[in-house]
Motif scaffolding. Structure first.
Motif, PDB file in Angstrom:
ATOM      1  N   ARG A  76      13.796   0.307 -46.405  1.00 40.57           N
ATOM      2  CA  ARG A  76      12.899   0.315 -45.251  1.00 40.57           C
ATOM      3  C   ARG A  76      11.928   1.479 -45.268  1.00 40.57           C
ATOM      4  N   GLY A  77      12.214   2.495 -46.073  1.00 43.94           N
ATOM      5  CA  GLY A  77      11.326   3.639 -46.163  1.00 43.94           C
ATOM      6  C   GLY A  77      11.404   4.598 -44.997  1.00 43.94           C
ATOM      7  N   LEU A  78      12.523   4.591 -44.260  1.00 45.91           N
ATOM      8  CA  LEU A  78      12.646   5.466 -43.097  1.00 45.91           C
ATOM      9  C   LEU A  78      13.110   6.862 -43.493  1.00 45.91           C
ATOM     10  N   PRO A  79      12.678   7.881 -42.780  1.00 50.29           N
ATOM     11  CA  PRO A  79      13.295   9.195 -42.951  1.00 50.29           C
ATOM     12  C   PRO A  79      14.776   9.128 -42.580  1.00 50.29           C
ATOM     13  N   PHE A  80      15.558  10.037 -43.127  1.00 51.42           N
ATOM     14  CA  PHE A  80      17.008  10.006 -42.945  1.00 51.42           C
ATOM     15  C   PHE A  80      17.395   9.946 -41.464  1.00 51.42           C
ATOM     16  N   ILE A  81      16.831  10.841 -40.659  1.00 54.31           N
ATOM     17  CA  ILE A  81      17.250  10.919 -39.261  1.00 54.31           C
ATOM     18  C   ILE A  81      16.853   9.658 -38.496  1.00 54.31           C
ATOM     19  N   ASP A  82      15.677   9.073 -38.833  1.00 58.65           N
ATOM     20  CA  ASP A  82      15.262   7.832 -38.172  1.00 58.65           C
ATOM     21  C   ASP A  82      16.184   6.678 -38.557  1.00 58.65           C
ATOM     22  N   ALA A  83      16.621   6.665 -39.816  1.00 62.12           N
ATOM     23  CA  ALA A  83      17.563   5.629 -40.251  1.00 62.12           C
ATOM     24  C   ALA A  83      18.867   5.727 -39.467  1.00 62.12           C
ATOM     25  N   VAL A  84      19.365   6.946 -39.291  1.00 62.65           N
ATOM     26  CA  VAL A  84      20.608   7.145 -38.538  1.00 62.65           C
ATOM     27  C   VAL A  84      20.427   6.711 -37.093  1.00 62.65           C
ATOM     28  N   LYS A  85      19.289   7.073 -36.493  1.00 59.40           N
ATOM     29  CA  LYS A  85      19.044   6.697 -35.099  1.00 59.40           C
ATOM     30  C   LYS A  85      19.019   5.181 -34.929  1.00 59.40           C
ATOM     31  N   GLU A  86      18.366   4.480 -35.835  1.00 63.12           N
ATOM     32  CA  GLU A  86      18.272   3.022 -35.706  1.00 63.12           C
ATOM     33  C   GLU A  86      19.638   2.366 -35.890  1.00 63.12           C
ATOM     34  N   ASP A 253       6.001  -2.228 -58.003  1.00 64.87           N
ATOM     35  CA  ASP A 253       5.833  -0.950 -58.700  1.00 64.87           C
ATOM     36  C   ASP A 253       4.370  -0.520 -58.722  1.00 64.87           C
ATOM     37  N   ARG A 254       3.662  -0.778 -57.634  1.00 66.79           N
ATOM     38  CA  ARG A 254       2.279  -0.325 -57.521  1.00 66.79           C
ATOM     39  C   ARG A 254       1.899  -0.294 -56.052  1.00 66.79           C
ATOM     40  N   VAL A 255       0.877   0.476 -55.738  1.00 64.18           N
ATOM     41  CA  VAL A 255       0.320   0.493 -54.390  1.00 64.18           C
ATOM     42  C   VAL A 255      -1.196   0.500 -54.535  1.00 64.18           C
ATOM     43  N   ILE A 256      -1.874  -0.228 -53.660  1.00 62.10           N
ATOM     44  CA  ILE A 256      -3.320  -0.385 -53.723  1.00 62.10           C
ATOM     45  C   ILE A 256      -3.928   0.233 -52.472  1.00 62.10           C
ATOM     46  N   ALA A 257      -4.813   1.198 -52.650  1.00 61.46           N
ATOM     47  CA  ALA A 257      -5.500   1.813 -51.518  1.00 61.46           C
ATOM     48  C   ALA A 257      -6.914   1.253 -51.434  1.00 61.46           C
ATOM     49  N   VAL A 258      -7.247   0.684 -50.274  1.00 62.30           N
ATOM     50  CA  VAL A 258      -8.575   0.126 -50.049  1.00 62.30           C
ATOM     51  C   VAL A 258      -9.215   0.870 -48.877  1.00 62.30           C
ATOM     52  N   GLU A 259     -10.444   0.477 -48.520  1.00 59.82           N
ATOM     53  CA  GLU A 259     -11.173   1.271 -47.537  1.00 59.82           C
ATOM     54  C   GLU A 259     -10.848   0.932 -46.087  1.00 59.82           C
ATOM     55  N   ALA A 273       0.825  -7.563 -50.635  1.00 60.98           N
ATOM     56  CA  ALA A 273       1.399  -6.878 -49.476  1.00 60.98           C
ATOM     57  C   ALA A 273       1.475  -5.374 -49.665  1.00 60.98           C
ATOM     58  N   GLU A 274       1.219  -4.879 -50.878  1.00 60.93           N
ATOM     59  CA  GLU A 274       1.347  -3.448 -51.160  1.00 60.93           C
ATOM     60  C   GLU A 274       0.050  -2.673 -50.926  1.00 60.93           C
ATOM     61  N   ALA A 275      -0.862  -3.204 -50.122  1.00 57.97           N
ATOM     62  CA  ALA A 275      -2.147  -2.552 -49.869  1.00 57.97           C
ATOM     63  C   ALA A 275      -2.087  -1.690 -48.611  1.00 57.97           C
ATOM     64  N   LEU A 288      -2.656  11.128 -50.228  1.00 53.37           N
ATOM     65  CA  LEU A 288      -2.382  10.991 -51.654  1.00 53.37           C
ATOM     66  C   LEU A 288      -0.899  11.198 -51.947  1.00 53.37           C
ATOM     67  N   GLU A 289      -0.296  12.183 -51.294  1.00 57.03           N
ATOM     68  CA  GLU A 289       1.138  12.406 -51.488  1.00 57.03           C
ATOM     69  C   GLU A 289       1.932  11.183 -51.032  1.00 57.03           C
ATOM     70  N   ARG A 290       1.520  10.574 -49.925  1.00 55.63           N
ATOM     71  CA  ARG A 290       2.167   9.342 -49.459  1.00 55.63           C
ATOM     72  C   ARG A 290       2.089   8.258 -50.538  1.00 55.63           C
ATOM     73  N   LEU A 291       0.919   8.112 -51.144  1.00 56.10           N
ATOM     74  CA  LEU A 291       0.744   7.096 -52.180  1.00 56.10           C
ATOM     75  C   LEU A 291       1.640   7.381 -53.375  1.00 56.10           C
ATOM     76  N   TRP A 292       1.732   8.641 -53.779  1.00 60.01           N
ATOM     77  CA  TRP A 292       2.551   8.987 -54.949  1.00 60.01           C
ATOM     78  C   TRP A 292       4.037   8.802 -54.691  1.00 60.01           C
ATOM     79  N   ARG A 293       4.448   8.786 -53.449  1.00 62.10           N
ATOM     80  CA  ARG A 293       5.849   8.477 -53.171  1.00 62.10           C
ATOM     81  C   ARG A 293       6.153   7.014 -53.465  1.00 62.10           C
ATOM     82  N   MET A 294       5.128   6.179 -53.438  1.00 66.53           N
ATOM     83  CA  MET A 294       5.324   4.750 -53.665  1.00 66.53           C
ATOM     84  C   MET A 294       5.074   4.337 -55.109  1.00 66.53           C
ATOM     85  N   ALA A 295       4.203   5.042 -55.815  1.00 67.57           N
ATOM     86  CA  ALA A 295       3.897   4.693 -57.206  1.00 67.57           C
ATOM     87  C   ALA A 295       3.361   5.922 -57.916  1.00 67.57           C
TER      88      ALA A 295
END
Length: 620
Positions: A76-86, A253-259, A273-275, A288-295
């Protein structure tokens, strides 16, 4: 917030793992377990198993392994604490008490979140009402189906200054202004920010609405109006569609950034769906750091017009200081004047997929941009090109990547402006009269993939194990090295998964000490390998020992991480230089080889200084 091992154990016991995973993955009963095709990698036959009794999942194909919490963070891509809360909310468990100030902030944020969700529902209701006819017609013209509009929670803001304010009056003007839904003007009544616009909700990493983008219906300016920054919304740190794209990116295994928003929505409808898209700003370092976490190599696909290409170059320049071995960008060039929305509607998804397959590496995009910047018909202008390329390379933070870019730009420059090669007559065997062999050498051969693949083979296993043990002993050090640790490729599946598990736990629960990290790792099935790492006689370093002075252990651990990260790149560079030594007549390859060998010796000496020397140091 500190979470006790007892609380986490109870949470796992109350969570039926197959029911949790079965919400998004089709599971089949297989004896006492469930199985499915793995959601973390593409496969045709099922190798992903879920065991409710042991409360873990495991894939025998890619090695994905974890419990309910790990599922929420990885899938799901949640931070640890958010995962625990849910999970706690679903299990009917109360989270441990927070400090008063944090509780007040959370209550305030909760009110803002509820207001945003109610606003989203109200906008969606208006879209399907009488006043939403023009907005629905616009969606139809753009080829956006009703199903896609519902999936993205799209709505409509009537052309009124008071309707939303009246609909959400229970929250009060002050909270609606703070949420960015109303505009406050001194001496006047607050009024609706969004009027006469197609409304597109912007979600956080969990999909919770934190802002809106509003597109004008018909003519008018601005074409798009975004929410202002609020306690929930930092436009430079978020990406549109991030919550959906994270799960999709793991499969592709890829992410696409559009405008823009509509590009993302059109691509999602076409099967991409990975856009994601930035939120009305140029791409930031945080995004950019967010994008690099995905690919490792995100694809930037900006519009084909001049403005879109300028935005692409700005993103390229912004990425340079952040580059690391294996982490880069690639650029997808669209036909002039087209955006992804135009392309998929006009030519279909196959045409867009074909363009993705031709993505241009970052170095190539930078080179072409600088070459095209001005004519190169005089020595001065050519010197200007060389200076610009040198400045670009010098802007790269990582020394190994910086060196590679400098070499790449120098090679391209020399190839473009080299004099025509003189004809060279081979002086070899002259025939039966007894001639002699001359000085002929074969032409240089390209460096093989074996030399270039040294870095991909991974880190020194012994050193990686030692560093991992040190991080378990001293989890506070993880935050100092978050970026490099998150990008490591260890080359050992089990060790790499344990590395990821330790980092995830420590980053999301920073108050955890070594013992608590070990407890959580045990629940995820890593108890044996973690215990083996911490055995006193296994690894001869200060930071792997319980009794070492804390200051010394931390300093040695930091030094070990620096050596560990640097060594693979040095080895790869040595392999490449060695392959060129025998065919390089200029002597540059030999000089580079000597310098790199000296670097290797320095790294070996630094590592040797960290190894405990006497038997007393080995007593725990």
């Amino acid at each position: 917030m500190s979470l006790s091992p007892q609380f986490l154990d109870e949470l796992r016991n109350r969570t039926t793992l197959s029911a949790l995973i079965g919400k998004t993955v089709k599971l089949q009963r297989a004896g006492k377990e469930f199985r499915a095709c793995c959601p973390f990698h593409n496969e045709k036959s099922p190798s992903f198993y879920v065991n409710d009794d042991k409360a873990f999942y495991h894939c025998f194909g890619c090695g994905a392994h974890g419990d309910a919490i790990r599922w929420m963070t990885d899938q799901r891509g949640l931070p640890f604490i958010d995962a625990v809360k849910e999970l706690a909310a679903a299990a009917g468990m109360e989270m441990p008490a927070q400090d008063k100030r944090q509780a007040e902030r959370d209550m305030r944020a909760k009110g803002l979140r509820e207001a945003m969700e109610d606003a989203k529902a109200w906008f969606a209701e208006q879209l399907h009402g009488l006043e939403g006819a023009q907005a629905r017609a616009m969606l139809e013209r753009r080829g956006i189906s009703a199903e896609t509009a519902r999936a993205f929670g799209m709505g409509f803001a009537p052309d009124s200054r008071t309707k939303l304010r009246q609909a959400l009056a229970e929250y009060g003007d002050a909270m609606l202004v703070e949420a960015g839904l109303l505009i406050a003007v001194e001496g006047k009544e607050p009024y609706d920010r969004f009027r006469g616009r197609l409304m597109i909700p912007i979600g956080d990493v969990r999909g919770r609405t934190i802002a809106f983008g509003g597109r004008i219906i018909g003519d008018g300016e601005p074409k798009y109006l975004n929410s202002p920054e609020t306690p929930l919304f930092d436009k430079g740190r978020n990406l549109f569609n991030l919550d959906r794209a994270q799960a999709a990116a793991r499969k592709t295994d890829r992410v696409i950034a559009v405008e823009g928003y509509m590009d993302v929505i059109a691509l999602a409808q076409a099967g991409f769906a990975e856009a994601v898209a930035p939120l009305g700003t140029a791409m930031t370092e945080h995004q950019l750091e967010r994008l690099w976490r995905m690919a490792d190599v995100p694809l930037l696909c900006f519009d084909g017009d001049a403005a879109g290409q300028k935005a692409a170059i700005r993103a390229a320049h912004r990425a340079l200081p952040l580059l690391q071995p294996g982490r880069s960008l690639a650029f997808v060039t669209l036909p002039d004047g087209q955006d992804p929305d135009d392309l998929v509607r006009g030519a279909g998804s196959a045409a867009f997929e074909a363009l993705l397959g031709k993505a241009q590496p970052l170095a190539q995009r930078l080179w072409e941009h600088e070459v095209a910047a001005e004519p190169l018909d005089t020595p001065e202008r050519r010197a200007g090109l060389r200076r610009r390329l040198t400045e670009l390379a010098q802007g790269i933070g990582d020394p190994m990547v910086r060196d590679e870019y400098a070499s790449e730009f120098r090679r391209r420059f020399e190839e473009m402006f080299a004099r025509p090669a003189r004809q060279f007559q081979q002086r070899g065997y002259d025939g039966p009269r007894g001639g002699k062999r001359g000085n002929w050498k074969p032409p240089p051969r390209p460096v093989g993939t074996k030399a270039r693949g040294v870095h991909a083979s991974g880190l020194d296993p012994m050193l990686a194990r030692a560093v991992l043990a040190g991080l378990i002993r001293h989890p506070a050090e993880i935050a100092r090295h978050m970026e490099v640790l998150g990008s490591l490729r260890i080359g050992n599946g089990a060790l790499e998964r344990l590395f990821a598990a330790v980092i995830d736990v420590a980053l999301e629960a920073r108050q955890l000490d070594s013992d608590r990290i070990l407890t959580i790792l045990e629940q995820s099935g890593f108890d044996t390998v973690a215990s083996e790492l911490l055995r006193a006689d296994t690894l001869p370093f200060s930071f792997t020992r319980k009794t070492t002075d804390e200051a010394r252990a931390r300093a040695d651990l930091n030094e070990a991480i620096a050596v560990m990260v640097a060594r693979p790149a040095v080895e790869a560079a040595i392999a490449e230089a060695t392959a060129l030594v025998n065919v390089d007549e200029t002597g540059e390859a030999f000089a580079r080889q000597v310098a790199l060998l000296r670097q290797r010796q320095e790294l070996q000496a630094r590592l040797a200084n960290l190894i405990l020397a006497d038997e007393e140091d080995f007593d725990d």
